[in-house]
Design a protein around this motif. Sequence first.
Motif, PDB file in Angstrom:
ATOM      1  N   CYS A  37       3.792  -4.805  -4.571  1.00 16.09           N
ATOM      2  CA  CYS A  37       2.603  -4.624  -3.728  1.00 16.09           C
ATOM      3  C   CYS A  37       2.665  -3.218  -3.144  1.00 16.09           C
ATOM      4  O   CYS A  37       3.705  -2.811  -2.632  1.00 16.09           O
ATOM      5  N   CYS A  40       3.203  -3.709   1.076  1.00 10.40           N
ATOM      6  CA  CYS A  40       4.450  -4.242   1.651  1.00 10.40           C
ATOM      7  C   CYS A  40       5.661  -4.002   0.754  1.00 10.40           C
ATOM      8  O   CYS A  40       6.787  -4.269   1.171  1.00 10.40           O
ATOM      9  N   ARG A  42       6.828  -5.621  -1.668  1.00  6.64           N
ATOM     10  CA  ARG A  42       7.561  -6.788  -2.169  1.00  6.64           C
ATOM     11  C   ARG A  42       7.231  -6.928  -3.651  1.00  6.64           C
ATOM     12  O   ARG A  42       6.145  -6.561  -4.101  1.00  6.64           O
ATOM     13  N   CYS A  73      -0.170  -7.896  -2.903  1.00  4.32           N
ATOM     14  CA  CYS A  73       0.101  -9.334  -2.812  1.00  4.32           C
ATOM     15  C   CYS A  73      -1.088  -9.990  -2.101  1.00  4.32           C
ATOM     16  O   CYS A  73      -1.897  -9.310  -1.460  1.00  4.32           O
ATOM     17  N   CYS A  76      -1.235  -9.258   1.785  1.00  2.00           N
ATOM     18  CA  CYS A  76      -1.727  -7.932   2.197  1.00  2.00           C
ATOM     19  C   CYS A  76      -3.209  -7.755   1.862  1.00  2.00           C
ATOM     20  O   CYS A  76      -3.989  -7.250   2.680  1.00  2.00           O
TER      21      CYS A  76
END
Length: 213
Positions: A37, A40, A42, A73, A76
């Motif tokens: 993402c 973020c 992740r 993601c 977000c």
Amino acid sequence: MIRVRKSTNAPASLSTTKQYNGEDVYAQLMEDQHEKCYICERKLVTDYEIEHFKSENNYPELMQEWTNLFLACRYCNGKKSDSFDDNIYPLTADVEEEICQRIDFGKNKTVFTTSVTDVQHDNTVRMLNLFYNGKGGKKLRNLKEERFFNYAKQKVIGFMKIVNDYLVNPTENNRNVVTEELGIDKELLGFKYWIIRDYNLNEIFKDHIIWNK
Ligand SMILES: [Zn+2]
């Protein structure tokens, strides 16, 4: 959050169809963003969506514009929605330099700050703090926000541990373990770069903390 590098070739379906979410668009963004993402950082497995940097609602003319499309993601993307259309642009801004990204363990919250004074930096900092800390600090974090914050916190603690191992025992092997965690495909580099800076280890890891140069 760090700077993003993106293929300059727009996927074909953006011009041959009326959609922005063709499989070729997902595949190119997945590759360009190292399966993370862009907000973020992740890793994305199945929970990902096309994120319009300038939202579909407010900028319908940019719906299929390649430079406006990123992968985020669901958390977000959903939270950003059309509330943050004027952020720093991740393809050109030195995100990891301009946005300080830290965790205050005493207050149990993230601290995003910036020394750049403009609307885009202010918005980005406000957005990131909102995503991690909720609307009004610890008590107001809902369950999802709490889990989102805790994920980052655990990752940051894990990274601090291996940095500490290196400090206690600065062997080549321990240095390589730190370097490995700074690889571009790894999660939460924005936070990790700032840990390296805060420990004054810039000199030793300088080739590994400046992705955007
Ligand atoms: Zn995200």
